[in-house]
Design an enzyme around this catalytic site. Structure first.
Site, PDB file in Angstrom:
ATOM      1  N   HIS A  72     -36.665  92.331 128.761  1.00  0.00           N
ATOM      2  CA  HIS A  72     -35.195  92.298 128.816  1.00  0.00           C
ATOM      3  C   HIS A  72     -34.590  93.687 128.637  1.00  0.00           C
ATOM      4  CE1 HIS A  72     -31.479  89.727 127.513  1.00  0.00           C
ATOM      5  NE2 HIS A  72     -31.094  90.831 128.134  1.00  0.00           N
ATOM      6  N   ARG A  99     -29.290  99.781 134.300  1.00  0.00           N
ATOM      7  CA  ARG A  99     -27.959 100.191 134.775  1.00  0.00           C
ATOM      8  C   ARG A  99     -27.879 100.725 136.194  1.00  0.00           C
ATOM      9  NH1 ARG A  99     -25.580  97.121 131.283  1.00  0.00           N
ATOM     10  NH2 ARG A  99     -25.211  97.952 129.192  1.00  0.00           N
ATOM     11  N   ASN A 122     -27.284  92.587 136.066  1.00  0.00           N
ATOM     12  CA  ASN A 122     -25.843  92.870 135.980  1.00  0.00           C
ATOM     13  C   ASN A 122     -25.519  94.337 136.259  1.00  0.00           C
ATOM     14  OD1 ASN A 122     -27.035  93.596 133.529  1.00  0.00           O
ATOM     15  ND2 ASN A 122     -25.191  93.213 132.336  1.00  0.00           N
ATOM     16  N   HIS A 146     -28.957  83.541 129.050  1.00  0.00           N
ATOM     17  CA  HIS A 146     -28.063  84.064 128.018  1.00  0.00           C
ATOM     18  C   HIS A 146     -27.250  82.854 127.565  1.00  0.00           C
ATOM     19  CE1 HIS A 146     -25.344  87.336 126.287  1.00  0.00           C
ATOM     20  NE2 HIS A 146     -24.722  86.203 126.015  1.00  0.00           N
ATOM     21  N   HIS A 184     -32.610  86.416 123.386  1.00  0.00           N
ATOM     22  CA  HIS A 184     -31.925  86.918 122.178  1.00  0.00           C
ATOM     23  C   HIS A 184     -31.247  85.855 121.323  1.00  0.00           C
ATOM     24  CE1 HIS A 184     -28.681  86.732 125.053  1.00  0.00           C
ATOM     25  NE2 HIS A 184     -28.936  87.907 125.601  1.00  0.00           N
ATOM     26  N   ASP A 199     -33.301  93.764 124.763  1.00  0.00           N
ATOM     27  CA  ASP A 199     -31.960  93.698 125.368  1.00  0.00           C
ATOM     28  C   ASP A 199     -31.340  95.096 125.367  1.00  0.00           C
ATOM     29  OD1 ASP A 199     -29.660  92.869 126.601  1.00  0.00           O
ATOM     30  OD2 ASP A 199     -28.846  91.796 124.876  1.00  0.00           O
TER      31      ASP A 199
HETATM   32  C1  NCD Z   1     -25.243  93.414 128.032  1.00  0.00           C
HETATM   33  C2  NCD Z   1     -24.918  94.629 128.858  1.00  0.00           C
HETATM   34  O1  NCD Z   1     -24.233  95.519 128.372  1.00  0.00           O
HETATM   35  O2  NCD Z   1     -25.384  94.684 130.000  1.00  0.00           O
HETATM   36  N1  NCD Z   1     -24.532  93.467 126.791  1.00  0.00           N
HETATM   37  C3  NCD Z   1     -24.857  92.841 125.648  1.00  0.00           C
HETATM   38  O3  NCD Z   1     -24.051  92.847 124.736  1.00  0.00           O
HETATM   39  N2  NCD Z   1     -26.038  92.243 125.492  1.00  0.00           N
HETATM   40  C4  NCD Z   1     -24.886  92.220 128.826  1.00  0.00           C
HETATM   41  C5  NCD Z   1     -25.648  91.025 128.410  1.00  0.00           C
HETATM   42  O4  NCD Z   1     -26.809  90.903 128.837  1.00  0.00           O
HETATM   43  O5  NCD Z   1     -25.111  90.187 127.700  1.00  0.00           O
HETATM   44 ZN    ZN Z   2     -29.103  91.446 128.181  1.00  0.00          ZN
END
Ligand code: NCD
Ligand code: ZN
Length: 428
Positions: free
Chosen positions: A56, A60, A90, A173, A224, A294
């Protein structure tokens, strides 16, 4: 003679043995007390463990290269003892169709230091094209409530996911959108933020996932986990369902005195102390299966805006293994638990031939000198954002990292080029 031999104290099949790892073309071919090799590396100090795998991360790219890019993200992973990652969808454009997927893939092949796989997102916009998107990846990511990046699938569509082939991994998520909408207000600090995204939203989302997919043979991963109430919903899960936890949910709580609270703003939020301590216990008891960072970096400028404006997300791919290693050594906990959660299970989930120091697997290994404890500072991480919320934590960073038999990290030095990382998925 065998191409390469690495000798030292090796963690294999649950034990640390003094032995030699024989490597040919990047794979482990032999594990023996004594082995001769064309090249022989003797590790005199420290132990040799399987490298970590992070299922995970948000590297970017494309679209937010000012926060991180595939090179800086994957180099950071490597320095942190992680040799394989799974990147989240994302980005901008989001990874939701053939074109965006293939573009991300060709970029990542040029730029990655570590081996990788890529998620495809399932949202309102493509949930009716499951056939097409399933051809692209075995890994699907679904947001049931909005987070940074605004990908979203309504829970009324969970039913449709039953059509997905059972070999796919569906990662959730789990925060329920309706619940988030009901509780939303402008939080000004971490305590308020936890109230504005309460753990009830996690429990509700998990309940809906299990109601729809629980009895089926689908492989489900709840990313998470942040609350004991969420965990309780999964008490009676079967082997097809796994749970992940991040180091930030294990080590931070909103009752601590955290400077610059916006640096810790994340979804799902950091919660109270009792909850946090309960999650540590659950992780050590194997009620939680997997560690995942994450890794969700934002620039320091963004994170230092007012709490309200600061985007949610915390960087962590480089510090996860080192922090956990120190924690396990200091508390004298069995390393088998850590290795299962950071290497073995993640390899099984992603379906990659790594995660164990055994014949036939990729020779992905890290060397930790357990005496080399250091206090983390911002200068230690290789993230583009240049900071870590784990500043001040004690950690044991790897002395060396091997990926497919190649020495990639030696102390401060990186010995491979970007593009070394291989794509481990398949496109049909
Ligand atoms: C993640 C992100 O910034 O891409 N942020 C987060 O708080 N975990 C988005 C996500 O996966 O929820
Ligand atoms: Zn994430």
């Amino acid at each position: 003679m065998i191409e390469k031999v690495i000798e030292g104290k090796v963690y294999t099949r649950g034990k640390i043995l003094e032995c030699c790892v024989g490597i040919e073309r990047g794979r482990i071919v032999s594990l023996k007390r004594i082995l001769d090799g064309e090249e022989k590396i003797k590790i005199r100090r420290g132990i040799i463990l399987p490298a970590g795998i992070d299922i995970h991360v948000h590297f970017r790219e494309p679209g937010y290269e000012y926060k991180e890019d595939f090179s800086t993200g994957s180099l950071s992973a490597l320095y942190g003892g992680i040799t394989c990652i799974a990147d989240m969808p994302n980005t901008n454009p989001p990874t939701l169709d053939t074109i965006s997927f293939k573009e991300k893939l060709s970029m990542a092949k040029r730029k990655s230091y570590v081996d990788f796989v890529l998620y495809i997102g399932v949202t309102e916009s493509n949930v009716d094209k499951l056939d097409e998107i399933s051809k692209l990846s075995n890994l699907l990511k679904i947001y049931l409530g909005e987070s940074t990046g605004s990908l979203f699938l309504d829970s009324s569509n969970l039913e449709k996911l039953k059509e997905i082939e059972e070999k796919k991994l569906i990662v959730f998520h789990a925060e329920d959108r309706k619940c988030l909408d009901k509780n939303r207000f402008q939080a000004r600090n971490l305590k308020e933020y936890a109230k504005s995204r309460p753990s009830a939203c996690e429990s509700i989302a998990i309940r809906k996932i299990m109601e729809n997919l629980g009895g089926t043979n689908h492989r489900i991963h709840i990313a998470h986990i942040s609350s004991l109430s969420g965990l309780k919903e999964l008490e009676h899960r079967d082997d097809n369902t796994t749970i992940g936890i991040t180091p930030h949910h294990l080590f931070f709580n909103i009752e601590q005195d955290l400077e610059e609270e916006s640096l810790y703003k994340v979804n799902p939020p950091i919660r109270g102390r009792i909850n946090q301590e309960g999650l540590i216990e659950a992780f050590l008891n194997k009620e939680i299966d997997i560690l995942e960072s994450d890794h969700a970096p934002h620039s320091l400028d963004e994170k230092e805006m007012s709490f309200e404006e600061s985007p949610a997300g915390i960087p962590g791919v480089e510090t996860m293994y080192p922090i956990m290693m120190y924690y396990f050594v200091k508390k004298n906990l069995p390393l088998s638990r850590l290795i299962n959660a950071i290497s073995e299970k993640p390899a099984d989930l992603l379906g990659v031939n790594k995660g164990r120091i055994e014949e036939g697997r990729d020779a992905d290994m890290v060397i930790f000198d357990l005496k080399n404890v250091k206090r983390i500072d911002d200068q230690d991480v290789h993230y583009k954002c240049g900071f870590t919320p784990f500043k001040g934590f004690k950690a044991i960073f790897p002395e060396k990292v091997f990926i497919r038999g190649e020495e990639a990290i030696d102390g401060e030095e990186c010995l491979i080029e970007k593009g070394f990382g291989k794509y481990l998925g398949e496109i049909r």
